[in-house]
Design a protein around this motif. Structure first.
Motif, PDB file in Angstrom:
ATOM      1  N   LEU A   1       2.395   5.984  -4.048  1.00  0.00           N
ATOM      2  CA  LEU A   1       2.974   6.055  -4.899  1.00  0.00           C
ATOM      3  C   LEU A   1       2.074   4.571  -6.297  1.00  0.00           C
ATOM      4  CD1 LEU A   1       6.669   6.184  -6.176  1.00  0.00           C
ATOM      5  CD2 LEU A   1       4.910   3.986  -7.363  1.00  0.00           C
TER       6      LEU A   1
ATOM      7  N   TRP B   1      13.819  12.289   3.790  1.00  0.00           N
ATOM      8  CA  TRP B   1      12.737  12.362   3.975  1.00  0.00           C
ATOM      9  C   TRP B   1      11.739  12.831   4.752  1.00  0.00           C
ATOM     10  CZ3 TRP B   1       7.727  10.304   2.361  1.00  0.00           C
ATOM     11  CH2 TRP B   1       6.460  10.353   3.526  1.00  0.00           C
TER      12      TRP B   1
ATOM     13  N   HIS C   1      -3.246  -3.061   8.773  1.00  0.00           N
ATOM     14  CA  HIS C   1      -3.370  -2.670   6.708  1.00  0.00           C
ATOM     15  C   HIS C   1      -5.041  -3.231   6.901  1.00  0.00           C
ATOM     16  CE1 HIS C   1       0.501  -2.776   5.351  1.00  0.00           C
ATOM     17  NE2 HIS C   1       1.204  -3.276   6.581  1.00  0.00           N
TER      18      HIS C   1
ATOM     19  N   LYS D   1       2.542  13.101   9.606  1.00  0.00           N
ATOM     20  CA  LYS D   1       0.861  13.545   9.135  1.00  0.00           C
ATOM     21  C   LYS D   1      -0.041  13.495  10.078  1.00  0.00           C
ATOM     22  CE  LYS D   1       1.451   9.920   5.277  1.00  0.00           C
ATOM     23  NZ  LYS D   1       0.563  10.714   4.538  1.00  0.00           N
TER      24      LYS D   1
ATOM     25  N   LEU E   1      -3.191  11.119  -1.015  1.00  0.00           N
ATOM     26  CA  LEU E   1      -3.952  10.280  -1.966  1.00  0.00           C
ATOM     27  C   LEU E   1      -5.673  10.338  -0.972  1.00  0.00           C
ATOM     28  CD1 LEU E   1      -1.760   8.015  -4.107  1.00  0.00           C
ATOM     29  CD2 LEU E   1      -3.328  10.151  -4.607  1.00  0.00           C
ATOM     30  N   VAL E   2      -5.858   9.990   0.298  1.00  0.00           N
ATOM     31  CA  VAL E   2      -6.996   9.777   1.205  1.00  0.00           C
ATOM     32  C   VAL E   2      -7.476  10.742   0.989  1.00  0.00           C
ATOM     33  CG1 VAL E   2      -7.359   9.205   2.924  1.00  0.00           C
ATOM     34  CG2 VAL E   2      -5.519   7.583   2.393  1.00  0.00           C
TER      35      VAL E   2
ATOM     36  N   ILE F   1      -1.930   2.719   9.550  1.00  0.00           N
ATOM     37  CA  ILE F   1      -0.551   1.831   8.947  1.00  0.00           C
ATOM     38  C   ILE F   1       0.458   1.197   9.722  1.00  0.00           C
ATOM     39  CG2 ILE F   1      -0.522   0.302   6.279  1.00  0.00           C
ATOM     40  CD1 ILE F   1      -3.716   1.391   6.919  1.00  0.00           C
TER      41      ILE F   1
ATOM     42  N   HIS G   1       7.262  12.338  -5.414  1.00  0.00           N
ATOM     43  CA  HIS G   1       6.228  12.323  -4.434  1.00  0.00           C
ATOM     44  C   HIS G   1       6.147  12.471  -3.007  1.00  0.00           C
ATOM     45  CE1 HIS G   1       4.176   8.860  -7.479  1.00  0.00           C
ATOM     46  NE2 HIS G   1       5.274   8.868  -7.778  1.00  0.00           N
ATOM     47  N   ILE G   2       7.146  13.448  -2.898  1.00  0.00           N
ATOM     48  CA  ILE G   2       6.841  14.471  -1.819  1.00  0.00           C
ATOM     49  C   ILE G   2       7.431  15.888  -2.378  1.00  0.00           C
ATOM     50  CG2 ILE G   2       7.787  12.366  -0.371  1.00  0.00           C
ATOM     51  CD1 ILE G   2      10.513  13.564  -0.446  1.00  0.00           C
TER      52      ILE G   2
ATOM     53  N   HIS H   1       4.046  18.166  -7.450  1.00  0.00           N
ATOM     54  CA  HIS H   1       2.324  17.966  -7.293  1.00  0.00           C
ATOM     55  C   HIS H   1       1.761  19.939  -7.206  1.00  0.00           C
ATOM     56  CE1 HIS H   1       1.728  13.812  -6.476  1.00  0.00           C
ATOM     57  NE2 HIS H   1       2.558  14.031  -4.904  1.00  0.00           N
TER      58      HIS H   1
ATOM     59  N   SER I   1       1.039  -1.336  -0.288  1.00  0.00           N
ATOM     60  CA  SER I   1      -0.047   0.071   0.443  1.00  0.00           C
ATOM     61  C   SER I   1       0.859   1.313   0.141  1.00  0.00           C
ATOM     62  CB  SER I   1      -1.129   0.510   1.367  1.00  0.00           C
ATOM     63  OG  SER I   1      -0.478  -0.433   2.497  1.00  0.00           O
TER      64      SER I   1
ATOM     65  N   TYR J   1     -14.184   4.880   4.573  1.00  0.00           N
ATOM     66  CA  TYR J   1     -14.804   6.322   3.044  1.00  0.00           C
ATOM     67  C   TYR J   1     -16.472   6.604   3.493  1.00  0.00           C
ATOM     68  CZ  TYR J   1      -9.728   5.870   1.673  1.00  0.00           C
ATOM     69  OH  TYR J   1      -8.742   6.050   2.103  1.00  0.00           O
TER      70      TYR J   1
ATOM     71  N   PHE K   1      -9.012  -3.648   0.919  1.00  0.00           N
ATOM     72  CA  PHE K   1      -9.901  -2.315  -0.325  1.00  0.00           C
ATOM     73  C   PHE K   1     -11.385  -2.195   0.110  1.00  0.00           C
ATOM     74  CE2 PHE K   1     -11.876  -1.231  -3.701  1.00  0.00           C
ATOM     75  CZ  PHE K   1     -11.362  -0.434  -4.086  1.00  0.00           C
TER      76      PHE K   1
ATOM     77  N   LEU L   1     -11.554  -0.345   4.258  1.00  0.00           N
ATOM     78  CA  LEU L   1     -11.222   0.798   3.513  1.00  0.00           C
ATOM     79  C   LEU L   1     -12.362   1.693   2.462  1.00  0.00           C
ATOM     80  CD1 LEU L   1      -8.515   2.989   3.756  1.00  0.00           C
ATOM     81  CD2 LEU L   1      -8.159   3.030   1.249  1.00  0.00           C
TER      82      LEU L   1
ATOM     83  N   ASP M   1       2.407  17.161   3.478  1.00  0.00           N
ATOM     84  CA  ASP M   1       2.497  15.960   2.415  1.00  0.00           C
ATOM     85  C   ASP M   1       2.676  16.311   1.256  1.00  0.00           C
ATOM     86  OD1 ASP M   1       1.664  13.432   1.769  1.00  0.00           O
ATOM     87  OD2 ASP M   1      -0.090  13.011   3.483  1.00  0.00           O
ATOM     88  N   GLY M   2       3.402  15.516   0.683  1.00  0.00           N
ATOM     89  CA  GLY M   2       3.524  15.740  -1.093  1.00  0.00           C
ATOM     90  C   GLY M   2       1.608  16.238  -1.472  1.00  0.00           C
TER      91      GLY M   2
HETATM   92  C1  GDG Z   1       3.523   9.232  -1.307  1.00  0.00           C
HETATM   93  C2  GDG Z   1       3.423  10.716  -0.724  1.00  0.00           C
HETATM   94  C3  GDG Z   1       1.286  11.631  -2.202  1.00  0.00           C
HETATM   95  C4  GDG Z   1      -3.083   2.656   3.348  1.00  0.00           C
HETATM   96  N1  GDG Z   1      -2.861   1.875   3.619  1.00  0.00           N
HETATM   97  C5  GDG Z   1      -3.740   1.349   3.018  1.00  0.00           C
HETATM   98  C6  GDG Z   1      -4.807   1.475   1.755  1.00  0.00           C
HETATM   99  N2  GDG Z   1      -3.556   2.640   1.878  1.00  0.00           N
HETATM  100  C7  GDG Z   1      -3.537   3.577   0.312  1.00  0.00           C
HETATM  101  C8  GDG Z   1      -4.268   4.714   0.357  1.00  0.00           C
HETATM  102  C9  GDG Z   1      -3.641   5.748  -0.277  1.00  0.00           C
HETATM  103  C10 GDG Z   1      -2.517   5.364  -0.376  1.00  0.00           C
HETATM  104  O1  GDG Z   1      -2.117   4.276   0.122  1.00  0.00           O
HETATM  105  C11 GDG Z   1      -1.588   6.483   1.136  1.00  0.00           C
HETATM  106  O2  GDG Z   1      -1.048   7.140  -0.310  1.00  0.00           O
HETATM  107  P1  GDG Z   1      -1.397   9.052   0.727  1.00  0.00           P
HETATM  108  O3  GDG Z   1      -0.484   9.575  -0.646  1.00  0.00           O
HETATM  109  O4  GDG Z   1      -2.227   9.233   2.113  1.00  0.00           O
HETATM  110  O5  GDG Z   1       0.876   9.050   1.315  1.00  0.00           O
HETATM  111  P2  GDG Z   1       1.598   8.072   0.938  1.00  0.00           P
HETATM  112  O6  GDG Z   1       2.455   7.015   1.131  1.00  0.00           O
HETATM  113  O7  GDG Z   1       2.643   8.562   2.264  1.00  0.00           O
HETATM  114  O8  GDG Z   1       2.008   8.799  -0.233  1.00  0.00           O
HETATM  115  C12 GDG Z   1       1.839  11.542  -1.410  1.00  0.00           C
HETATM  116  C13 GDG Z   1       1.700  10.319  -2.619  1.00  0.00           C
HETATM  117  O9  GDG Z   1       2.962   9.879  -2.248  1.00  0.00           O
HETATM  118  C14 GDG Z   1       1.337   9.692  -4.012  1.00  0.00           C
HETATM  119  O10 GDG Z   1       2.230  10.466  -5.162  1.00  0.00           O
HETATM  120  O11 GDG Z   1      -0.249  11.664  -2.424  1.00  0.00           O
HETATM  121  O12 GDG Z   1       2.051  13.278  -0.309  1.00  0.00           O
HETATM  122  O13 GDG Z   1       3.099  11.185   0.761  1.00  0.00           O
HETATM  123  O14 GDG Z   1      -3.878   5.723  -1.564  1.00  0.00           O
HETATM  124  O15 GDG Z   1      -6.041   4.564  -0.018  1.00  0.00           O
HETATM  125  N3  GDG Z   1      -4.988   0.792   1.044  1.00  0.00           N
HETATM  126  C15 GDG Z   1      -5.686   0.013   1.578  1.00  0.00           C
HETATM  127  N4  GDG Z   1      -5.101  -0.684   3.217  1.00  0.00           N
HETATM  128  C16 GDG Z   1      -4.389   0.016   3.703  1.00  0.00           C
HETATM  129  O16 GDG Z   1      -4.303  -0.418   4.808  1.00  0.00           O
HETATM  130  N5  GDG Z   1      -6.445  -0.384   0.669  1.00  0.00           N
END
Ligand code: GDG
Length: 741
Positions: free
Chosen positions: A31, A102, A357, A286, A384-385, A316, A171-172, A204, A28, A367, A360, A363, A380-381
């Motif tokens: 990216l 980071w 974790h 975060k 996506l959440v 997570i 991505h950051i 971004h 997860s 939501y 899907f 999750l 945060d870059g």
């Molecule tokens: C980096 C940058 C930037 C997470 N845990 C689970 C799960 N996820 C999925 C979420 C979401 C993704 O992982 C997390 O994305 P974020 O954007 O919130 O954060 P980073 O991982 O730090 O990502 C960030 C990103 O790259 C993209 O460029 O936005 O700023 O730090 O998609 O849904 N999905 C599932 N189970 C989990 O436990 N299914």
């Protein structure tokens, strides 16, 4: 058809070999969610590739890979694992990537480590990646490198294949120069040069792209023109591509039977309580502790909401072998217990904390069931959440979003907060709970529209289209670069001609720029060369400069040349006297000089140069950013002052010049051309003022611009240092065949 090679630190899955049969576990993270979303996307994916390849490191051995790869290939993409020594990997990943880059790039300088062995491992691993890519790549492949772990890689690939098409996406956040400069000089240069190996560097947000460009300017001294940088004879574009999500996937999830059942169970479990939800990797960026403070403040100051809300707080597991992460889990769990201990009643607990974790479906169910998503990172870059929550909301819902995320610049309709302000957070939760349904829907609709329009497929296509277009720009530029074939043609035409005119600018052409203009005297080689070509009777050599007559006479007066000073105010034909080409009262300078003087006072390192008919303000030797800003102010003021006067303002290369209209290098070059009436003309210059010559001599001369800026000249030559070798090659060695520059 070309192939797309995606390169990221990790492959998007790991292998579970514990129970005999090999199981794939999808990773997860932002990216992976994005790229997999694109690869699996059912929509038209625009740019077509014959094959998609994903290169990344992995948590399995080469032996295990060889044993199982047959059953693992054949999905949406071909997998290319990169294997390496675990200790080097740890110093690269836990070390430089996650304990230096980071924290620093997320504005946590106090958590940043500066260890030489970590940087060494970072370089080593980037080289291991480069070696693998170079082994597999083909000339027309499109290479797309992802994220902060691989910032050196573009340059390494470029070194092996100068024409490769390479994109990079960060991505950051890219931090401001003041933060970035904390890195030791060698490191910060290596990273920027590494990134500049790409053709396109994506970020971004607008701010991150500007911060990058500014660091490049401050550290490597490179200027940019509308986000395009000129580096080692190539164009590199820095631009913004706010990452999207697989919007349709989350929309569809709201019609999925299993997910609906799970959501309904959740809702009935909590009765009429409103659900607040968050999910994040365990990371100090975060803002998890601040979020808990905000929620505590809310429970304290809004007691009427106790027993009526529940905060489902998911964390997570992430990077748990880095000390800065390990400690945090304990801190957070203590805070969770404290809040629950303080506010729980027999039938209610305010916080439901989980450290695991999520699947899907789970999750998406969360939501959909949540009334509020509380997404409050300190940095945060993108995040996506937040976007996934918006896409999942069918019937209202409120997004509370930190203003310090990249997503905040796109999701204006969210309730934006400063994550460190507990009271603001509490007040925002309270007003979100009371927000009328109509308003919730209205805000959601606007955000959903934006997310649907710019989804992950659009994001990828947009990036790849920009990459291909910058590549085309480069090719156009290369066409203009002097190639051996053109050099031979110029040489042949020169040799054939009975009468030749050579027009040469001085500063930046015959001599390199110096910090102080009076220090730019010609060197021995240049003088010898000028002497040699001007003693050929067939040649007329003219130095056409913005300098004053006195300086030109002092430095070059002993040679048989024609001189033009102050851009054409004075001309001195070979062996004759200086002649003024215009006459205007010199009082105009009294109005201009104080303006220039005030800029000298307000911009350390700048200076005024005064010539008989020109006043110039030079800012080459100043702080780059400040010099530029002051020059824009001055330009504006001078434009106002000189409108409706016989004066003009020239915006030159790190210089603003005020001089008389009706004289410029273009008019003067034409005058000389008419005067000498040559069969062959060569004209070389580097500055914006030389563009006038290039334009006026169009079709009459070979015109050459130094550097790779857009120009009216016929050709470009890379740098000032290439000028003399080129001239010697063309003008003084008639018997030897022309060689490459
Ligand atoms: C980096 C940058 C930037 C997470 N845990 C689970 C799960 N996820 C999925 C979420 C979401 C993704 O992982 C997390 O994305 P974020 O954007 O919130 O954060 P980073 O991982 O730090 O990502 C960030 C990103 O790259 C993209 O460029 O936005 O700023 O730090 O998609 O849904 N999905 C599932 N189970 C989990 O436990 N299914």
């Amino acid at each position: 058809m070309s192939r797309l090679i995606i390169i990221s630190n990790r492959l998007p899955f790991s292998l579970d070999l514990s129970e005999g049969d090999v199981q794939i576990r999808q990773s997860s993270g932002g990216l992976v969610s994005a790229i997999k979303g694109y690869f699996e996307g059912t929509a038209d994916t625009g740019t077509k590739f014959s094959e998609k390849i994903w290169v990344g490191s992995c948590d399995f051995s080469k032996e295990n890979w060889d044993a199982h790869k047959g059953s693992l290939q054949g999905g949406d993409f071909t997998v290319e694992p990169v294997f390496m020594d675990q200790e080097v990997y740890s110093n690269y990943y836990n070390g430089f990537s996650n304990s230096t880059l980071w924290p620093l790039f997320h504005y946590f300088p106090s958590l940043t480590e500066y260890k030489k062995e970590h940087f060494k491992a970072y370089i080593a691993v980037n080289k291991i990646f480069a070696k693998r890519i170079i082994e597999i790549m083909r000339p027309d492949d499109v290479i797309w490198v992802h994220d902060y772990q691989l910032m050196i890689l573009p340059r390494l690939i470029r070194k092996a294949n100068i024409d490769a098409t390479i994109g990079f996406f960060l991505h950051i956040p890219f931090p401001t120069y003041e933060i970035y400069r904390l890195l030791p000089l060698q490191w910060k240069k290596a990273i920027l040069k590494g990134l500049l190996g790409s053709d396109l560097v994506g970020f971004h947000t607008y701010d991150y792209a500007q911060y990058f460009i500014n660091s490049v300017k401050m550290i490597l001294g490179l200027d940019n023109h509308y986000n395009i940088l000129h580096y080692q004879n190539r164009l590199v574009k820095a631009d913004l591509f706010p990452i999207g999500i697989d919007y349709k996937k989350f929309k569809k999830a709201s019609e999925d039977e299993a997910i609906i059942t799970f959501r309904n169970e959740l809702l009935s479990n909590f009765g009429d309580k409103k659900i607040i939800f968050s999910v994040d990797r365990l990371d100090y960026t975060k803002g998890l502790n601040y979020r808990l403070n905000g929620y505590e403040n809310f429970l304290e100051r809004y007691p009427e909401w106790r027993e009526k809300v529940i905060f489902i707080f998911n964390i997570i597991p992430s990077r748990d072998n880095i000390p800065a992460y390990n400690k945090r889990r304990k801190m957070i769990e203590e805070k969770v217990s404290a809040i629950n201990g303080r506010f729980s009643s027999i039938k209610w607990q305010p916080l439901l904390y989980r450290y695991n974790h999520l699947g899907f479906n789970e999750l998406c169910g969360l939501y959909q069931a949540a009334h509020i998503a509380l997404i409050t990172p300190l940095r945060d870059g993108m995040n996506l959440v937040a976007k996934e929550f918006v896409a999942s909301c069918n019937d209202g819902g409120v997004l509370i979003l930190s203003e310090l995320t990249g997503a905040a610049s796109e999701l204006n309709e969210a309730s934006q907060v400063n994550p460190t302000d507990a009271e603001e957070l509490a007040d925002t939760i309270a007003s979100a709970l009371k927000m009328p349904l109509e308003e919730q829907k209205e805000r959601m609709k606007a955000m959903q529209q934006r997310l649907a329009d710019y989804d992950v497929v659009r994001w990828v296509n947009d990036f790849l289209e920009q990459l291909s277009s910058i590549k085309k720009e480069q090719q156009k530029l290369q066409v203009k670069m002097l190639e051996p074939k053109i050099v031979s043609k110029i040489k042949a035409d020169y040799e054939k001609a009975g009468k030749r005119l050579i027009l040469l600018d001085y500063d930046g052409t015959l001599a390199p720029f110096t910090k102080i203009p009076s220090h730019a005297a010609p060197d021995k080689n240049t003088l010898e060369f000028l002497n040699k070509i001007s003693s050929d009777d067939r040649n007329e050599v003219a130095i056409i400069s913005g300098r004053d007559s006195k300086t030109l006479s002092k430095w070059l007066g002993h040679l048989s040349l024609t001189f033009v000073s102050e851009h054409g105010v004075y001309i001195k034909y070979k062996n004759q006297e200086w002649e003024c080409q215009t006459s205007v009262a010199p009082e105009w300078k009294d109005a201009v000089r104080p303006m220039l003087q005030s800029c000298v006072t307000r911009c350390a390192g700048s200076l005024i140069e005064e010539k008989q008919n020109t006043l110039s303000w030079h800012y080459r030797n100043t702080h780059q950013g400040l010099g530029f800003i002051r020059s824009r102010e001055l330009l504006n003021n001078l434009m106002q002052l000189t409108s409706n006067t016989p004066l003009q303002v020239i915006d030159g290369n790190k210089v603003l010049e005020v001089r008389l209209t009706g004289v410029d290098k273009g008019i003067t070059a034409l005058k000389l051309h008419n005067h000498f009436n040559p069969e062959f003309t060569l004209c070389i210059g580097d500055d914006t003022t030389d563009e006038d010559m290039f334009k006026s001599l169009e079709k009459k001369a070979y015109t050459i611009k130094i550097g790779n800026d857009a120009t009216a000249a016929n050709y470009n030559i890379p740098t000032q240092a290439d000028v003399l070798p080129f001239l010697e090659q063309v003008l003084t060695t008639p018997k030897v065949a022309a060689e490459t520059l």
